[in-house]
Design a protein around this motif. Structure first.
Motif, PDB file in Angstrom:
ATOM      1  N   ASP A   1      10.879   9.651   0.870  1.00  0.00           N
ATOM      2  CA  ASP A   1      11.425   9.848   2.226  1.00  0.00           C
ATOM      3  C   ASP A   1      11.162   8.646   3.128  1.00  0.00           C
ATOM      4  O   ASP A   1      11.190   8.764   4.357  1.00  0.00           O
ATOM      5  N   GLY A   2      10.830   7.504   2.523  1.00  0.00           N
ATOM      6  CA  GLY A   2      10.667   6.274   3.283  1.00  0.00           C
ATOM      7  C   GLY A   2       9.335   6.087   3.962  1.00  0.00           C
ATOM      8  O   GLY A   2       9.144   5.095   4.678  1.00  0.00           O
ATOM      9  N   ASN A   3       8.385   7.015   3.757  1.00  0.00           N
ATOM     10  CA  ASN A   3       7.100   6.859   4.441  1.00  0.00           C
ATOM     11  C   ASN A   3       5.968   7.500   3.644  1.00  0.00           C
ATOM     12  O   ASN A   3       6.195   8.244   2.684  1.00  0.00           O
ATOM     13  N   VAL A   4       4.732   7.186   4.081  1.00  0.00           N
ATOM     14  CA  VAL A   4       3.534   7.715   3.463  1.00  0.00           C
ATOM     15  C   VAL A   4       2.450   7.737   4.535  1.00  0.00           C
ATOM     16  O   VAL A   4       2.515   6.982   5.517  1.00  0.00           O
ATOM     17  N   LEU A   5       1.449   8.595   4.367  1.00  0.00           N
ATOM     18  CA  LEU A   5       0.367   8.710   5.342  1.00  0.00           C
ATOM     19  C   LEU A   5      -0.833   7.865   4.931  1.00  0.00           C
ATOM     20  O   LEU A   5      -1.223   7.842   3.763  1.00  0.00           O
ATOM     21  N   ALA A   6      -1.411   7.175   5.907  1.00  0.00           N
ATOM     22  CA  ALA A   6      -2.647   6.427   5.677  1.00  0.00           C
ATOM     23  C   ALA A   6      -3.522   6.569   6.906  1.00  0.00           C
ATOM     24  O   ALA A   6      -3.130   6.160   8.003  1.00  0.00           O
ATOM     25  N   ASP A   7      -4.690   7.177   6.744  1.00  0.00           N
ATOM     26  CA  ASP A   7      -5.619   7.388   7.856  1.00  0.00           C
ATOM     27  C   ASP A   7      -4.933   8.038   9.058  1.00  0.00           C
ATOM     28  O   ASP A   7      -5.136   7.645  10.209  1.00  0.00           O
ATOM     29  N   GLY A   8      -4.106   9.036   8.769  1.00  0.00           N
ATOM     30  CA  GLY A   8      -3.445   9.791   9.830  1.00  0.00           C
ATOM     31  C   GLY A   8      -2.242   9.109  10.440  1.00  0.00           C
ATOM     32  O   GLY A   8      -1.594   9.676  11.327  1.00  0.00           O
ATOM     33  N   GLN A   9      -1.917   7.902   9.989  1.00  0.00           N
ATOM     34  CA  GLN A   9      -0.774   7.168  10.524  1.00  0.00           C
ATOM     35  C   GLN A   9       0.369   7.202   9.523  1.00  0.00           C
ATOM     36  O   GLN A   9       0.160   7.079   8.315  1.00  0.00           O
TER      37      GLN A   9
ATOM     38  N   CYS B   1       3.139   5.480   7.659  1.00  0.00           N
ATOM     39  CA  CYS B   1       3.486   4.112   7.282  1.00  0.00           C
ATOM     40  C   CYS B   1       4.910   4.097   6.737  1.00  0.00           C
ATOM     41  O   CYS B   1       5.239   4.870   5.835  1.00  0.00           O
ATOM     42  N   THR B   2       5.734   3.239   7.287  1.00  0.00           N
ATOM     43  CA  THR B   2       7.112   3.096   6.845  1.00  0.00           C
ATOM     44  C   THR B   2       7.324   1.671   6.388  1.00  0.00           C
ATOM     45  O   THR B   2       7.066   0.724   7.135  1.00  0.00           O
ATOM     46  N   MET B   3       7.780   1.518   5.140  1.00  0.00           N
ATOM     47  CA  MET B   3       7.967   0.184   4.571  1.00  0.00           C
ATOM     48  C   MET B   3       9.228   0.144   3.732  1.00  0.00           C
ATOM     49  O   MET B   3       9.623   1.155   3.140  1.00  0.00           O
ATOM     50  N   ALA B   4       9.842  -1.034   3.678  1.00  0.00           N
ATOM     51  CA  ALA B   4      10.978  -1.245   2.790  1.00  0.00           C
ATOM     52  C   ALA B   4      10.497  -1.296   1.343  1.00  0.00           C
ATOM     53  O   ALA B   4       9.300  -1.443   1.064  1.00  0.00           O
ATOM     54  N   ARG B   5      11.420  -1.180   0.431  1.00  0.00           N
ATOM     55  CA  ARG B   5      11.129  -1.194  -1.002  1.00  0.00           C
ATOM     56  C   ARG B   5      10.275  -2.407  -1.359  1.00  0.00           C
ATOM     57  O   ARG B   5      10.545  -3.527  -0.926  1.00  0.00           O
ATOM     58  N   HIS B   6       9.242  -2.176  -2.136  1.00  0.00           N
ATOM     59  CA  HIS B   6       8.323  -3.194  -2.641  1.00  0.00           C
ATOM     60  C   HIS B   6       7.444  -3.819  -1.562  1.00  0.00           C
ATOM     61  O   HIS B   6       6.776  -4.827  -1.817  1.00  0.00           O
TER      62      HIS B   6
ATOM     63  N   GLY C   1       0.901   0.092  -9.874  1.00  0.00           N
ATOM     64  CA  GLY C   1       1.488   1.055  -8.951  1.00  0.00           C
ATOM     65  C   GLY C   1       2.794   1.543  -9.534  1.00  0.00           C
ATOM     66  O   GLY C   1       3.278   1.015 -10.536  1.00  0.00           O
ATOM     67  N   LEU C   2       3.352   2.573  -8.912  1.00  0.00           N
ATOM     68  CA  LEU C   2       4.626   3.133  -9.341  1.00  0.00           C
ATOM     69  C   LEU C   2       5.442   3.529  -8.115  1.00  0.00           C
ATOM     70  O   LEU C   2       4.881   3.788  -7.044  1.00  0.00           O
ATOM     71  N   PRO C   3       6.770   3.600  -8.259  1.00  0.00           N
ATOM     72  CA  PRO C   3       7.571   4.260  -7.228  1.00  0.00           C
ATOM     73  C   PRO C   3       7.125   5.716  -7.074  1.00  0.00           C
ATOM     74  O   PRO C   3       6.296   6.203  -7.859  1.00  0.00           O
ATOM     75  N   PRO C   4       7.648   6.448  -6.090  1.00  0.00           N
ATOM     76  CA  PRO C   4       7.204   7.823  -5.869  1.00  0.00           C
ATOM     77  C   PRO C   4       7.338   8.682  -7.126  1.00  0.00           C
ATOM     78  O   PRO C   4       8.341   8.601  -7.833  1.00  0.00           O
ATOM     79  N   VAL C   5       6.317   9.464  -7.380  1.00  0.00           N
ATOM     80  CA  VAL C   5       6.289  10.347  -8.544  1.00  0.00           C
ATOM     81  C   VAL C   5       6.353  11.789  -8.055  1.00  0.00           C
ATOM     82  O   VAL C   5       5.642  12.165  -7.111  1.00  0.00           O
ATOM     83  N   ALA C   6       7.193  12.585  -8.675  1.00  0.00           N
ATOM     84  CA  ALA C   6       7.316  13.998  -8.303  1.00  0.00           C
ATOM     85  C   ALA C   6       5.942  14.663  -8.344  1.00  0.00           C
ATOM     86  O   ALA C   6       5.190  14.515  -9.307  1.00  0.00           O
TER      87      ALA C   6
END
Length: 292
Positions: A57-65, A67-72, A257-262
């Motif tokens: 979904d284009g984002n991930v959580l880190a320390d409550g924030q 994070c939105t990043m482009a591919r790679h 690392g890997l792309p998102p895993v189900a």
């Protein structure tokens, strides 16, 4: 800005944008690195940090924030600072800045040492946590090799040869996610994969985990030319060429690392093969390429 390295008749060019090696020529003048023709793919040899692939979904959580990043990740689009150079090597560095902190809330030092070897080149990447909190990250290479190398050859004249015989399927993306239960047979008691565009047209990327091999060759059955990549420090190997274009290159990509895993959790540290660095800690990973 680009730097030129030379050793024994061989040469390389290093771009400060992304800190990447964008050209390697042997003593005969043969170019091995893809030139970045935008008709196929404008990339050449990007460094993947602090993620590999995209984010769910284009984002991930880190320390409550969030994070939105482009591919790679962002490193490939950042200008690195040259810190040291020699005739056949260069060390470049990226530190956090306002743009990176918006995407990834961690102070860091990312160093890359690009070096000409006796018959090829090496890339050593050091990540240091310069902040006060545990820092999660993933890291990868994405080296695009010209394929075919010699005039009159075809992509299909080449094969990937593994150090050892492997029994390893490839992970198959399903709606942008990897699912470890959705795999496709690929290496079945063999050390050889004949290249064909249909792999990339159907699956985009071949992703191998659990390989016994620590190196692979991209090798021509016609000219005998090619490269061997050693990736001892990386647990994942990916192969990629842009789908649907019959592009004249192949990317060999060592990943931590890997792309998102189900089924993975929402936190950055939940990502597959994520590395955690404590404050002041650093980690170096290296891959190297020799010509055949």
């Amino acid at each position: 800005m680009e730097l030129e390295l030379k050793r024994g008749g061989c040469s390389a060019r290093i771009a400060t944008l992304g800190g990447e090696l964008v050209s390697y020529r042997d003593a005969e003048g043969m170019e091995y690195i893809w030139g970045g023709d935008p008709a196929y793919w404008s990339g050449r040899n990007p460094l993947l940090f602090p993620i590999v692939g995209g984010l769910r979904d284009g984002n991930v959580l880190a320390d409550g924030q969030i994070c939105t990043m482009a591919r790679h990740g962002f490193a490939r689009r950042q200008e690195f600072t040259v810190t040291e150079t020699g005739p056949d090597w260069a060390r470049l560095e990226l530190r956090e800045n306002a743009r990176t902190l918006e995407q990834y809330p961690f102070p860091f030092r990312l160093q890359v040492l690009q070096k000409l070897e006796e018959k090829g080149f090496s890339t050593a990447i050091t990540v240091c946590n310069t902040g006060p909190r545990t820092m999660p990250f993933c890291l990868g290479g994405h080296t695009a090799f010209r394929c075919p190398l010699a005039a009159g050859e075809r992509f299909e004249d080449y094969a990937i040869e593994f150090e050892q015989r492997e029994d390893c399927p490839t992970l198959v993306p399903v709606e942008g996610l990897l699912d470890r239960t959705r795999i496709r047979p690929c290496l079945e008691g063999t050390n050889r994969l004949e290249l064909s565009y249909h792999y990339f047209d159907e699956m985009d990327t071949l992703i191998f985990t659990g390989l016994r091999s620590k190196w692979v060759c991209l090798h021509s059955g016609t000219s005998g030319r090619g490269v061997r990549m050693h990736f001892d420090d990386f647990p994942v190997l990916a192969l990629w060429s842009v789908p649907g274009k019959r592009a004249p290159y192949l990317c060999i990509e060592p990943w931590h690392g890997l792309p998102p895993v189900a089924g993975e959790g929402p936190q950055f540290r939940d990502k597959a093969y994520c590395i955690l660095l404590e404050p002041g800690e650093e980690r170096t990973m290296r891959y190297w390429v020799e010509t055949l």
